[in-house]
Design a protein around this motif. Structure first.
Motif, mmCIF file in Angstrom:
data_model
loop_
_atom_site.group_PDB
_atom_site.id
_atom_site.type_symbol
_atom_site.label_atom_id
_atom_site.label_comp_id
_atom_site.label_asym_id
_atom_site.label_seq_id
_atom_site.Cartn_x
_atom_site.Cartn_y
_atom_site.Cartn_z
ATOM 1 N N HIS A 99 0.769 -1.037 0.004
ATOM 2 C CA HIS A 99 -0.337 0.056 -0.021
ATOM 3 C C HIS A 99 0.976 1.327 -0.218
ATOM 4 N N ARG A 100 2.009 1.162 0.729
ATOM 5 C CA ARG A 100 2.573 2.560 0.857
ATOM 6 C C ARG A 100 3.542 2.850 -0.703
ATOM 7 N N LEU A 101 3.906 1.743 -1.294
ATOM 8 C CA LEU A 101 4.304 2.000 -2.550
ATOM 9 C C LEU A 101 3.072 2.513 -3.458
ATOM 10 N N ALA A 102 1.996 1.757 -3.463
ATOM 11 C CA ALA A 102 0.811 2.159 -4.406
ATOM 12 C C ALA A 102 0.291 3.663 -4.011
ATOM 13 N N HIS A 103 0.245 3.693 -2.773
ATOM 14 C CA HIS A 103 -0.075 5.250 -2.240
ATOM 15 C C HIS A 103 0.707 6.559 -2.685
ATOM 16 N N TRP A 104 2.025 6.083 -2.871
ATOM 17 C CA TRP A 104 3.160 7.096 -3.403
ATOM 18 C C TRP A 104 2.756 7.263 -4.860
ATOM 19 N N LEU A 105 2.671 6.246 -5.521
ATOM 20 C CA LEU A 105 2.249 6.314 -6.962
ATOM 21 C C LEU A 105 1.036 6.932 -7.295
ATOM 22 N N TYR A 106 -0.047 6.906 -6.330
ATOM 23 C CA TYR A 106 -1.388 7.458 -6.370
ATOM 24 C C TYR A 106 -1.220 9.022 -6.232
ATOM 25 N N LYS A 107 -0.299 9.351 -5.189
ATOM 26 C CA LYS A 107 -0.209 10.593 -5.006
ATOM 27 C C LYS A 107 0.262 11.420 -6.038
ATOM 28 N N ILE A 108 1.176 10.782 -6.677
ATOM 29 C CA ILE A 108 1.964 11.609 -8.081
ATOM 30 C C ILE A 108 1.215 11.505 -9.126
ATOM 31 N N GLY A 109 0.172 10.922 -9.270
ATOM 32 C CA GLY A 109 -0.808 11.041 -10.380
ATOM 33 C C GLY A 109 -0.534 9.731 -11.291
ATOM 34 N N ILE A 110 0.376 8.632 -10.989
ATOM 35 C CA ILE A 110 0.325 7.602 -11.833
ATOM 36 C C ILE A 110 -1.029 6.817 -12.090
ATOM 37 N N PRO A 111 -1.499 6.775 -13.289
ATOM 38 C CA PRO A 111 -2.815 5.798 -13.470
ATOM 39 C C PRO A 111 -2.638 4.304 -13.476
ATOM 40 N N PHE A 112 -3.742 3.706 -13.267
ATOM 41 C CA PHE A 112 -3.940 2.174 -13.138
ATOM 42 C C PHE A 112 -2.614 1.405 -12.394
ATOM 43 N N ILE A 113 -1.397 1.837 -12.326
ATOM 44 C CA ILE A 113 -0.532 0.923 -11.653
ATOM 45 C C ILE A 113 -0.741 0.762 -10.235
ATOM 46 N N PRO A 114 -1.310 1.972 -9.447
ATOM 47 C CA PRO A 114 -1.584 1.926 -8.041
ATOM 48 C C PRO A 114 -2.631 1.013 -7.703
ATOM 49 N N ARG A 115 -3.564 0.985 -8.589
ATOM 50 C CA ARG A 115 -4.903 0.084 -8.392
ATOM 51 C C ARG A 115 -4.469 -1.213 -8.704
ATOM 52 N N PHE A 116 -3.556 -1.519 -9.734
ATOM 53 C CA PHE A 116 -3.092 -3.052 -9.831
ATOM 54 C C PHE A 116 -2.140 -3.390 -8.694
ATOM 55 N N ILE A 117 -1.439 -2.715 -8.260
ATOM 56 C CA ILE A 117 -0.567 -3.055 -7.099
ATOM 57 C C ILE A 117 -1.529 -3.469 -6.083
ATOM 58 N N SER A 118 -2.698 -2.703 -5.749
ATOM 59 C CA SER A 118 -3.475 -3.136 -4.798
ATOM 60 C C SER A 118 -4.302 -4.263 -4.966
ATOM 61 N N HIS A 119 -4.721 -4.286 -6.083
ATOM 62 C CA HIS A 119 -5.203 -5.712 -6.556
ATOM 63 C C HIS A 119 -4.460 -6.854 -6.485
ATOM 64 N N ILE A 120 -3.279 -6.993 -6.769
ATOM 65 C CA ILE A 120 -2.253 -7.962 -6.623
ATOM 66 C C ILE A 120 -2.149 -8.187 -5.068
ATOM 67 N N SER A 121 -1.973 -7.119 -4.206
ATOM 68 C CA SER A 121 -1.839 -7.161 -2.883
ATOM 69 C C SER A 121 -3.274 -7.980 -2.161
ATOM 70 N N ARG A 122 -4.378 -7.435 -2.723
ATOM 71 C CA ARG A 122 -5.269 -8.071 -2.038
ATOM 72 C C ARG A 122 -5.538 -9.738 -2.489
ATOM 73 N N PHE A 123 -5.097 -10.249 -3.652
ATOM 74 C CA PHE A 123 -4.756 -11.389 -4.083
ATOM 75 C C PHE A 123 -3.997 -12.352 -3.121
#
Length: 241
Positions: free
Chosen positions: A35-59
């Motif tokens: 989440h900390r990686l995904a949140h950092w990417l989310y804050k700087i405006g990177i699309p798709f990748i943060p949600r994909f990291i979150s999805h893999i983490s959930r899996f």
């Protein structure tokens, strides 16, 4: 922040024996790292990748944390299976979250729609904290509770919907869930005692106004009343009241 998370796990979980075991076998810690990686990417405006990291983490972990959620340091997600943390949720420092917890919304409203937890908050297994509400510092939320309103600091909340049952948590162990009051059972006990008192008063009034011998009737027991009294007593005894 990773060192703080590791230190918190060793402080709060007696089953944690070494850092290698914690790092590779604790899904709560792994979900926070992702989440900390995904949140950092989310804050700087990177699309798709943060949600994909979150999805893999959930899996991999069974814990779903939206990349937009703000998680403080020293947060411990114990076991964690089924935990869901929404996009605008804020979790304060050193919070303790058990399995099955939901920090969610109550509808499709925009803007801030998820709860804000203060520091040192404990959320018991299966509890649901819903909506844009404020949970104060050092609050304990009992297992299975559903919290829909703001909760002041240093209190304990239990029930559906959640009700404050203790006004001062400063002198108590945050993990002693067995000491959490069952408010609903206490209210039922009070109502049961009041009904019995009213029945006794009614019988006294009836005896003073009419004589059973004059009516030619003999007093009889009411088996239905005894059965219902027994059911209520069993329920209250099971709740420890």
């Amino acid at each position: 922040m990773l060192l703080t998370d590791l230190r918190t796990i060793f402080e709060r979980d007696p089953a944690a024996r070494n850092w290698l075991e914690v790092l590779f076998c604790y899904p709560g810690l792994q979900a926070l790292i992702c989440h900390r990686l995904a949140h950092w990417l989310y804050k700087i405006g990177i699309p798709f990748i943060p949600r994909f990291i979150s999805h893999i983490s959930r899996f991999l972990t069974g814990i779903e944390i939206h990349p937009g959620a703000l998680i403080g340091q020293g947060v411990f997600i114990d076991h964690g299976m089924g935990v869901v943390i929404g996009e605008t949720a804020i979790v304060g420092d050193y919070a303790l979250i058990y399995q099955g917890v939901t920090l969610g919304g109550t509808g499709k409203e925009s803007g801030k729609r998820h709860p804000t937890l203060g520091s040192h908050v404990v959320v018991g297994a299966g509890a649901k904290v819903l909506g844009n509400i404020q949970i104060g510092d050092r609050v304990r939320i009992g297992a299975g509770s559903v919290v829909l309103r703001d909760v002041p600091s240093n209190t304990t909340v239990v029930g559906i919907p959640g009700r404050v049952t203790r006004q001062n948590n400063l002198g108590s162990n945050v993990l002693d869930h067995d000491k959490v009051r069952d408010v609903e059972a206490e209210v039922i006990r009070a109502l049961f005692e009041r009904v019995k008192a009213l029945e006794k008063q009614f019988e006294q009034l009836e005896e003073s106004s009419l004589s059973l011998t004059e009516l030619g009737d003999e007093p009889t027991d009411n088996p239905k009343s005894e059965n219902s009294d027994g059911m209520i007593e069993d329920f209250l005894d099971g709740a420890g009241i």
